[in-house]
Design an enzyme around this catalytic site. Structure first.
Site, PDB file in Angstrom:
ATOM      1  CG  ASP A 427      -1.731   1.189   1.425  1.00  0.00           C
ATOM      2  OD1 ASP A 427      -2.251   1.674   0.402  1.00  0.00           O
ATOM      3  OD2 ASP A 427      -1.891   1.663   2.552  1.00  0.00           O
ATOM      4  CE  LYS A 428       0.303   7.480  -2.395  1.00  0.00           C
ATOM      5  NZ  LYS A 428       0.529   8.474  -1.318  1.00  0.00           N
ATOM      6  CB  THR A 429      -2.018   6.457   1.965  1.00  0.00           C
ATOM      7  OG1 THR A 429      -2.086   7.051   0.668  1.00  0.00           O
ATOM      8  CG2 THR A 429      -2.335   7.494   3.022  1.00  0.00           C
ATOM      9  CD  GLU A 543     -12.754  16.661   8.342  1.00  0.00           C
ATOM     10  OE1 GLU A 543     -13.200  15.984   9.274  1.00  0.00           O
ATOM     11  OE2 GLU A 543     -13.339  16.836   7.259  1.00  0.00           O
ATOM     12  NE  ARG A 647      -4.078  12.232   0.805  1.00  0.00           N
ATOM     13  CZ  ARG A 647      -4.450  10.961   1.034  1.00  0.00           C
ATOM     14  NH1 ARG A 647      -3.575   9.989   0.907  1.00  0.00           N
ATOM     15  NH2 ARG A 647      -5.669  10.679   1.393  1.00  0.00           N
ATOM     16  NE  ARG A 837      -8.154   8.412  -8.626  1.00  0.00           N
ATOM     17  CZ  ARG A 837      -8.255   9.394  -7.752  1.00  0.00           C
ATOM     18  NH1 ARG A 837      -8.235   9.112  -6.456  1.00  0.00           N
ATOM     19  NH2 ARG A 837      -8.362  10.638  -8.121  1.00  0.00           N
ATOM     20  CG  ASP A 863      -1.674   2.133   6.805  1.00  0.00           C
ATOM     21  OD1 ASP A 863      -1.803   3.225   7.366  1.00  0.00           O
ATOM     22  OD2 ASP A 863      -2.043   1.938   5.634  1.00  0.00           O
ATOM     23  CG  ASP A 867      -3.955  -1.701   2.978  1.00  0.00           C
ATOM     24  OD1 ASP A 867      -4.152  -1.476   1.779  1.00  0.00           O
ATOM     25  OD2 ASP A 867      -3.533  -0.847   3.774  1.00  0.00           O
TER      26      ASP A 867
END
EC number: 7.6.2.1
Length: 1193
Positions: A427-429, A543, A647, A837, A863, A867
């Site tokens: 995963d990236k984020t 946020e 982002r 995506r 994480d 996932d």
């Protein structure tokens, strides 16, 4: 107000846009009372007659596998599901018959020991689960016991219908329906991390009819009946009704509080228990993780099956020879082997019934050759793996001090698999990046603000061969100084900082932009009473960054109530901060399909404003014609921000007139109070109508920084020959630039981009026939994949220098059954693969495709809850214990705190574990073959009569005591090279990835070594002792002395073979190897001194015959040297002329050349190739281009 008081202000949370009101009946509510909706709960009266008729289960929760009554039968059944253990059980049963070549006790005891140890391990693990259950079931909660009195009661004693009072930061003891809370509006905030991994708080709200139950005494006469759905696993749906005083009120998930979630930021709540124990939704969702077995373990099973086959063949050959020999014992009344008295014998040796004797002999041989199968193999491996996990868990180099989290191996089944990984799916984020967002740039009214430099921009500069300007370096230094002060804010631009924005040309637009940042969110403010500083709890790091940024720009959000938001904001007219309160009318929530969120507010001037923020892909199309003034510049800035790996979100607003808002609010409230399966779709459709004709203000850009050490880790893993795929939900531009930042991509690498954003695809989207569109898009994807494959095949292209980048829509088609093989061929041929995506399901499907089709070991690392599918589908799932909750960690096989720890986990622990387990299994089979074949050879001499050369207890204790402990020490402590060299020479890892150390050739080599050892031991002993006078009186040896001598030779040879095989000696290895040999002699002394009825052929053999005879000691030494000579010769030749990679590194270490950079570079050069990814490969590729350029001129 704290404690039992009531909160007059509500100042945080996801505020829903309707007050306590009557939800309408719709859809599923009509099914209450029917199948699946039959539960009836008598609130505050769980002991009434009607309630007892339903006999709902109690709140006692059991997660153990066994009970006291079921442990023995279930655990025994589990043990004998293993073929080897079942075989030994059959042998143990047969040992009580006259067929047995040894005593029953000597056969049963080792089996009982091995099975007992394994069952003991099961019992210990289950006892730990039992202790957790006891702790949870004995937690206490306040329960209403009549007359308004609430008393502390254990969770396990709760019943359906009980009224409970849960206080702040306590867990809910069962599934409850919320009745009231410490807030006037009967709101409460719930943390569901244990359920879904999400750290944001969820807002729940009771029915208006029960919201006035403020005090304990309010429940003295409270009665209600709830009718609702039966227990099920769906966390996000609930259908029910509450009947109070003959009035029915609908219940929704808004009133449901789930067991194992926690009450947060609310002093207390009252609730009624509706589901208990295993009926609760969290228990309904608890499923065992998929069972995973390593490739080494699967191959080990095949070896055992082969040994079974060999055992049967040996028994069959022996039975045939025995049958033929026995049939010839009587020939026309003449006795051939007269000394066996064939004319007066039992059925086992009767020449007249030779076929039956052969069959019985076959059964005897099956038992006799059982020593080919290592009885203690499984239990030894389990012990070793548990100890290996302990080393992983206690490795300080994988401990992350910031969050106080060490590495944790959650299963011990896959240790050696860590040393065989071929492909990492990441995963990236939150995995490659920190998921700790920092507000770094923004575009307002077509002007770009923010002078910070991202890691991606630095990588881009390197890629273009440019240096950062002095201004950028100066800005970066300033930022680094300020960085430690404000988490989430990494912005530097004097034009709009410190209130200077009022002097900018579009100050009015900037003011609206900053107000939107401070108002359009669902964050929770918390004011520190001592310092007055406001901090925020937000649903996502993005946020939080926006609200913090607004605060730093002078628009401080400090209070929220059910219907308002209060700010301290800088007024451009007065030049000072003033308090402003905005009436909060509605929140149109964010969802992955909407890709935006809005709030509708009324300002102090009475104007109704809709403030909206969302992804550029959905925002620009919603702009009004007069709202596009800054569109061109903003798009340009957004593209730059995406290139810099940031982002982005677009901010816009519109003013609403009263009539339009009233019409919308009526529709929206109706949609929100619907209780039906398509409620969300109806709400989104209503929201869609109002979120149009927006006026663009600008865009934000936040940076999700790379975790420390990610580029270095990827570089080492790439040098180790591991392929790295990134699967992310981010935009293609962002993912590509993160790829550059961590050197998965580099300049000069040919990119194969498969996208659904092509001009042809966009044109197709306008066609109404969706089937035709899907078909055409699929053909486009297939065409793009075919073009990519053509690039792979092109002779002038270096296939390994290609990168594949594919978006989610294209991936959906690429994963279809008729396309996935083509897609995989292309992906495998590329140096790096980035899927953008990607949905959670697509991540899991990609993991399954790579695992199943390539047959190589895959490791997934992630994480978040999205996932989980990928982690469970891959051979190994590694969870990052980051900021997205614990869902990924709970579903993983191994948990680490940072991506960079993957380097040590694989290259050090993975390599060691693979090597240790492989060597251990090979050695196990070697020592058993060596021992088993001496028995077989003796059978040849004994006409396959079933007479064994060894004493019964010699046979039984061989695997359990004399040779097993050194193997365990090998599996736990052995190192071919140190951790430092594992990391310095990453290509060493390929020994595991290519399964060099556990190939069929290597296994066969060890098996042949066992046969050679058995041959040399047996025949040297036979030749030396067969006719040689052994005692003073000239007698030759008997069976008992011959057996003891041969056994001594076997024990010495297999233990010294272990000493030769070990690379890294510790005192434990010395203790186990030499201790095993010494223990053999102590055993002979002790066992030989016991009554001859028990010690049988071992009685006084060592003390009276063997020990006093020099010949015994000389023969043992001679056989030891000659038996080890073949292995020693092979090892010397192989090390000198055909060294393996780890042996080359051992040479460097022993020759003292580990500090010689030139020699080390020569050895490392094999792992640094310009064809892979990583910054080292990038440097190689760059230098190669510079070398080649002059030649081209």
């Amino acid at each position: 107000m704290r404690g039992g008081g009531r909160r007059k202000k509500q100042h945080f949370g996801r505020i829903h846009d309707f007050s306590c009101g009557k939800a309408s009946f719709n859809g599923e509510h009509s099914r209450i009372g029917g199948p699946g909706f039959s539960r009836v709960v008598y609130c505050n009266d769980p002991e009434c007659l009607e309630a007892t008729l339903h006999s709902y289960q109690g709140n006692y929760v059991k997660t153990t596998k066994y009970t006291l009554a079921t442990f023995l039968p279930k655990a025994v059944f589990e043990q004998f599901r293993r073929v080897a253990n079942l075989y030994f059980l059959i042998c143990a049963i047969l040992s009580f018959t006259p067929l047995s070549p040894y005593s029953a006790v000597s056969n049963v005891v080792p089996l009982v020991v091995v099975i007992g140890v394994t069952m003991g391990k099961e019992a210990v693990e289950d006892w730990r689960r039992k202790k957790q259950d006891i702790e949870m079931n004995n937690r206490k909660v306040k329960v209403h016991h009549g007359e308004g009195n609430f008393e502390h009661t254990k969770w396990r004693d709760l019943k359906v219908g009980d009224i409970v009072k849960v206080e702040k930061d306590e867990f809910f003891p069962a599934d409850l329906i919320l009745l009231s809370s410490s807030y006037d509006e009967a709101l409460c905030y719930v943390e569901t991390t244990n359920l879904d991994g999400e750290t944001n708080l969820k807002l729940k709200q009771a029915l208006e009819e029960t919201s006035n139950l403020h005090e304990d005494s309010s429940f003295e006469n409270f009665k209600a009946v709830i009718r609702c759905e039966d227990p099920n696993a769906n966390l996000y749906s609930f259908v029910g009704t509450m009947e109070i005083e003959d009035q029915q009120y609908p219940l929704t998930p808004q009133q449901l509080l789930l067991r194992d979630s926690k009450l947060r930021n609310t002093d207390f709540v009252y609730g009624v228990v509706i589901f208990t124990g295993h009926d609760t939704k969290v228990m309904q969702n608890s499923t065992d993780p998929p069972s995973k077995r390593s490739k080494v373990e699967k191959r080990m099973d095949k070896i055992i099956y082969f040994l079974f086959f060999l055992l049967v063949v040996m028994s069959l050959v022996g039975a045939i020879v025995f049958g033929v020999s026995t049939s010839k014992d009587l020939d026309d009344g003449k006795m051939i082997r007269w000394y066996l008295r064939p004319d007066d014998t039992t059925v086992y040796y009767d020449p007249t019934r030779a076929p039956l004797a052969a069959v019985l002999q076959f059964l005897t041989a099956i038992m006799l050759y059982s020593y080919l199968i290592p009885i203690s193999l499984y239990v030894s491996i389990e012990i070793v793996k548990v100890l290996q996990c302990t080393f992983i868990n206690h490795d300080v180099h994988m401990y992350y001090e910031e969050t106080d989290k060490p590495a944790r191996a959650r299963t011990s089944n896959l240790n050696e698999e860590l040393g065989q990984v071929d492909t990492i799916l990441s995963d990236k984020t939150g995995t490659l990046t920190c998921n700790s967002m920092e507000f770094i740039k923004c575009s307002i009214a077509g002007t770009a603000f923010g002078r910070g430099v991202t890691e991606v921009e630095r990588a881009l500069a390197r890629r273009k061969g440019e240096e950062l300007t002095e201004e950028e370096i100066h800005a970066e230094e300033e930022l680094n100084e300020a960085k430690s002060m404000i988490k989430g804010f990494n912005f530097m631009d004097e034009r709009i900082m410190n209130g200077k924005w009022v002097n900018e040309p579009h100050a009015d637009v900037i003011q609206k932009f900053l107000q939107l940042l401070a108002i359009c969110h669902t964050a929770i403010p918390e004011v520190d009473e001592e310092t007055g500083r406001v901090s925020y709890e937000a649903e996502s790091p993005d946020e939080a960054a926006f609200v913090i940024a607004a605060r730093e720009f002078g628009f401080e959000f400090y209070e929220r109530t059910q219907g308002s938001i209060s700010l301290h904001e800088l007024d451009p007219i007065y030049g000072r901060k003033i308090e402003r309160k905005y009436k909060l009318l509605n929140i149109l929530e964010f969802s992955s399909s909407r890709k935006r969120m809005s709030v509708i507010i009324r300002n102090e001037e009475g104007k109704i404003l809709l403030l909206c923020k969302g992804a550029d892909s959905v925002m620009f199309e919603r702009l009004a014609k007069n709202g596009r003034e800054f569109e061109e510049k903003t798009r340009e800035h957004i593209n730059k921000y995406a290139d810099a790996g940031l982002r982005t979100l677009v901010l816009a607003y519109r003013e609403l007139d009263e009539e339009e808002y009233d019409e919308f609010n009526k529709e929206f409230t109706e949609a929100k109070t619907l209780v039906s399966s398509d409620r969300e779709e109806i709400v989104e459709a209503v929201s869609e109508k109002i979120e149009r004709d927006l006026i663009l203000l600008g865009a934000t850009a936040v940076e999700d920084k790379l975790q420390n050490g990610v580029p270095e880790c990827i570089d080492k893993l790439a040098q180790a020959g591991i392929k790295i795929w990134v699967l992310t939900g981010d935009k293609m531009e962002t993912a590509i630039n993160i790829g550059y930042a961590c050197s998965l991509l580099r300049q000069g690498m040919k990119q194969i981009v498969i996208s659904s954003e092509t001009a042809e695809a966009k044109a197709l989207e306008k066609v109404e026939d969706k089937t035709a569109v899907a078909k055409a898009l699929k053909e486009s994807v297939v065409h793009q994949i075919s073009q990519g494959k053509a690039l792979l095949a092109a002779p002038e292209e270096n296939s390994q220098a290609l990168a594949l980048i594919i978006d989610g829509n294209s991936l959906a088609y690429a994963l279809e059954n008729d396309v996935k093989d083509l897609f995989l061929e292309l992906a495998i041929g590329c140096a790096s693969v980035i899927c953008c995506r990607s949905s959670p399901k697509q991540k899991a499907l990609v993991a399954r495709l790579v695992k199943d089709k390539t047959g190589n070991t895959t490791l997934a690392v992630g994480d978040g809850a999205n996932d989980v599918g990928m982690l469970q589908e891959a051979d190994i799932g590694v969870g990052i214990s980051g900021v997205e909750g614990m869902q990924a960690v709970m579903s993983s096989d191994i948990a680490i705190a940072q991506f960079r720890f993957l380097e040590r986990l694989l290259l050090v622990h993975g390599h060691w574990c693979y090597r240790r387990i492989s060597s251990m299994v090979c050695y196990f089979f070697y020592k058993n073959i060596a021992f088993g074949f001496t028995i077989f050879f003796y059978q040849i001499y004994a006409s396959f009569s079933g007479q064994t050369a060894y004493n019964d207890w010699y046979l039984s204790l061989y695997n359990v005591f004399f040779t097993s402990l050194p193997v365990v020490a090998l599996g736990v402590f052995d190192q071919d090279v140190s951790a430092k060299f594992c990391l310095k020479f990453p290509l060493l890892y390929q020994e595991g990835a290519q399964n060099v150390l556990f190939s069929w050739l290597r296994i066969l080599g060890w098996a042949m070594n066992g046969v050679v050892t058995a041959t040399l031991v047996f025949f040297f002993c036979v030749v030396a002792m067969g006719s040689q006078a052994f005692r003073k009186g000239g007698q030759v040896v008997g069976l008992e002395i011959f057996g003891a001598t041969m056994y001594s030779c076997v024990v010495w040879v297999v233990n010294c073979q272990m000493a030769l095989s070990i690379n890294y000696f510790t005192y434990i290895q010395h203790l186990f190897i030499w201790g095993g040999i010494i223990f053999w002699y102590i055993f002979q002394l002790a066992y030989g001194a016991i009554d001859p009825d028990i010690s049988t052929t071992a009685y006084k053999v060592f003390i009276e015959a063997c020990a006093p005879a020099p010949f015994y000691w000389l023969l043992t030494l001679f056989v030891l040297v000659t038996s080890l000579l073949p292995y020693f010769t092979y090892a010397a030749i192989q090390m000198r002329f055909f060294p393996m990679y780890h042996q080359m590194i051992q040479w460097i270490r022993t020759d003292g050349q580990s500090d010689d950079p030139e020699f080390c570079q020569m050895v490392r050069q094999r792992s640094i190739r310009s064809t892979t990814v990583g910054y080292t490969a990038r440097i190689e590729a760059t230098s190669k281009r510079f070398v080649e350029k002059p030649e081209g001129h």
